[in-house]
Design an enzyme around this catalytic site. Sequence first.
Site: not given
Length: 434
Positions: A167, A119, A79-82, A186-187, A182
């Site tokens: 928040r 996305t 997986d990837k997160h930006s 989720k990831k 946060s």
Amino acid sequence: MDARAIIATLRRGDTPTEDQLHWFAQGLADDTVSDAQAGAFAMAVCLRGLGPEGRRALTLAMRDSGEVLSWDLDGPVLDKHSTGGVGDCVSLLLAPALAECGAYVPMISGRGLGHTGGTLDKMESIPGVTTQVPQDRLVQIMHEAGCAIVSATAQIAPADKRLYAIRDVTSTVESLDLITASILSKKLAASPDGLVLDVKLGSGAFMKTIDEARALASSLSQTANAAGCKTSAVITDMNQPLAPALGNALEVAEVMKALTGATQGPLTEITAVLGGILLADAGLAATEQDGADRMTAALSGGQVAERFGRMIAAVGGPAKFVDTWQRFLPEATVIQEITAKQAGYVTAIDGEALGLAVVSLGGGRMVESDLVNPAVGLSGLIRLGARVEKGTPIAVVHAAREDAARMAEATVHAAITIAPQAVDLPDLIHERIS
């Protein structure tokens, strides 16, 4: 346990125990912790901090507040997160490219936030696509297509959903500890074997300075690795849009051009770099460069386009989308070219201003309940360093109304700096965080 005691521990500058943080996260998920207590907790973390171990414990507690996915697949789950930018449609290229190279990619993504695009919104600009997929169907899609870009169900990290809303109204969004927990709760709920973090830096990013970007990249990568997920981070440039288009359908069009070999550039370059890191970390490539070369070959060979088409069909999109994608994507009512008012070199682009212009056109959300117009945005954006003459096209605005197009044109002119002398261009990859 008692929420008041945990808040008092934080207020003193001490770190709650792992059990205490787990209890508090469950209380966020099942409402046994009140809004007032959640707000006090967030403020105490924001002011006092948690430290690396507390950050890891809170991340895992929030992950475990809901459903954690499990897999029985014959390859690694990646997986990837930006951290968010403009013209950043890398996920739509990266997921099918990794799947073509032997990985499985169940990518849980988000919607537009502030000036940055989402996305899921890009995916849903394709007619018929739904990103709300139950877990049993997601498992089927992994076997059918090897990749899927979907939204988190209500059962994924419910503690984060609750705390995020708190928040937002208590001015604690900026806390590095809370940002890290946060994102990663989720990831990590998707149980990846490997994760790469694309931390954006520059005018179109949330992180405007290299020190801010380094701090976030280090916090995310250290916490994810401490939580048992092999994770790498890269700081990449966002001083101009990554793709020459902003807006949901317009960015999908850029993805299709890249997948079909019509264009190459920063979009495919970053996809190859991020994919190469993941493939090497997962043992699917000998080195990161070897992995990047495999990604580039797959992208240029047409296989990834076919894989992308299978993914789109699996989530409800047209079966023949890749073959005739132009006729499926929505078009704006008003399409107008924007030209330079003077000659010179493009020396700066305010990506945040351009992103907000797309939001104003209807391509993003002012509030969560806003509907998104998938057709509007900007295309044909000029690049940093380009030499222009007076009257040279610098962008094309796609709008629902002529007055909205005129407002966007004014924003584009203000956001793009044209000067007599050229300046050095920033590197696409700033740093690799080990």
